[in-house]
Design an enzyme around this catalytic site. Sequence first.
Site, PDB file in Angstrom:
ATOM      1  CB  CYS A 263      -0.968  -0.023   1.179  1.00  0.00           C
ATOM      2  SG  CYS A 263      -0.168  -0.119   2.788  1.00  0.00           S
ATOM      3  CB  VAL A 264       0.388   4.730   1.083  1.00  0.00           C
ATOM      4  CG1 VAL A 264       1.183   6.021   1.048  1.00  0.00           C
ATOM      5  CG2 VAL A 264      -0.881   4.891   0.258  1.00  0.00           C
TER       6      VAL A 264
END
Length: 608
Positions: A27-28
């Site tokens: 993810c981020v």
Amino acid sequence: MGKYESLAKEIIKYVGGSDNIISLVHCVTRLRFQLKDESKAQDEVLKNMSGVVTVMKSNGQYQVVIGNHVPEVYADVCKLAGITSGTQEVTKKMSMKDKVLDTISGIFAPILGVLCASGMIKGFLALFLFLGVVSETSGIYMLVDGIGDALFYFFPIVLGYTSAVKFGMTPFLGMVIGAALIYPTLQGVDLEVFGLTINATYTSTVLPILLTNILAAYLYKALNKVIPTVIKAFVVPMFVLLIAVPIGYLVIGPVANVISDGLANVIMGIYGFNPVLAGILVGFLWQFLVIFGVHMGLVAVGIIQFMSGQPTPIFSLMFVPSFAQTAVVFAMWLKTKDKKLKEVALPAWISGIFGVTEPAIYGVTLPRIKYFIISCIGAGLGAAYIGFKDLLTYQMAGLGIFGFPGFINLDGDTASIMMHVCIALVIAIGFSFTATFILFKDDKNETNDEVLESTRMGQEELMSPIKGQTIALTDLKDEAFNSGILGKGIGIIPTEGKVVAPFDGTVVTLFPTKHAIGLVSENGCEMLIHVGVDTVRLNGEHFEAFVKQGDVVKKGQLLLTFDIQAIQDAGYCLETPVIITNSNDYTDVIETQDQEIKPTDKLLTVIL
């Protein structure tokens, strides 16, 4: 190979090797592994590795928090471990809750970056249109609008790919199923099939493709078992398409659209009942959801609302917490005189401006839990104002300051909306910064005469936290410690089941399993005491803690007790490393030469 090849090699090694990896997404800020055997992963080594913020275990995932450069690390890990977009069968047991959250994360996490980018393009284009910089009839507007809207319009194709990977089906088959559902001549027309008349539109939808691909993946796996190998490469996809797409279009899709509308209505119903309360809850709890990696559930509902053409309060309420967290870290960075904290806090608050708060949470505020709570309170207050003013987001936008375009509403008073958004941020930032600036103090107590004298002498003497027999660090059975990667120190084989404070200082880490505790002295020396080898697997059994994280302790104060006989009967080795985790800050760490040691005896001397 990328510039993070060395880090990637170490991560693969300490998650148990490439053979222990079932799947990997990111993810981020996090690498999200599914591992065959999590006990093979060496948590403490990873947590203390340069380039790794921390390690989390949540929803059946082994999450290695990296920070802003996670895509580059992910790429190198995939190359070195031989991980592709292909599929592997997940055999690991998970609870139903964990399965649902892991599925949501696996489907949406890989596309969050480009999803935010597309939302930002749409948001800025709406801003330029509002300001009169472009007109709706201009060629540049139409081109950029197409760029920003492409992902959202063709969302079922993109989700067809990511969900196929997650469900164990070839991703290109998933993409074709998504494309079939949004085929232009099938959208918004009366389609009569088997006596049924269906009028449906699946562009920009979420649930129809996800539910259809669940069926498709089941068919794909079943057919692969019975179709001869020589023809399965094209016969299996043919049957999957001919069976799954009609059922998806005629049955699953209409039901899924009803479910989507129902979810949106429930969320909006709660928000409508008391938007201020909704703001307080989401604002206060959001960072806890991030810590445990379960925030994707709310994100998914917000995306569903967007895809159905509805504005959503979810992203409005999520918008505030990153600013509150950043304000806390910025205040700490201004006040602290601790060079190490300043070095950690500077990139953390800069990253937080852009909405990526994991470095701030794990590196700065969570170890100092009081200030983490301050940020949560500030976020709750700001989000309460968002709810009070009924501020919605109208399109996907970025994180942090890039989230502003999401509030642009061409049919409303955008200037007034932005003013109230700013007021909400002033509330969140103002409370968080002010409270932290007033309350924050460095851990060091410069009035302690013994500490001052030790500093003048250029060394600090640390007494033993445990009674027992000393053993060289290199002779320990635990590779994570005997290699010295976690720092210099010594081992103790306990003869008494007590751990006491080796100096005056603060408890910075107390593991939930109570088998390990981290302390920092008033002079800044950081010590980790890890009772036994692999005793984390006891889950706290046979251990009792008498302090909590954040407590200030005095030399000789009881910290932990443990049952030596019960732990040995359970099959665990009690060799206990005592490590100076910031030993790189010192010229040397000198171990005692005594073979027998007790808590009043000098164990280690650190040379400044």
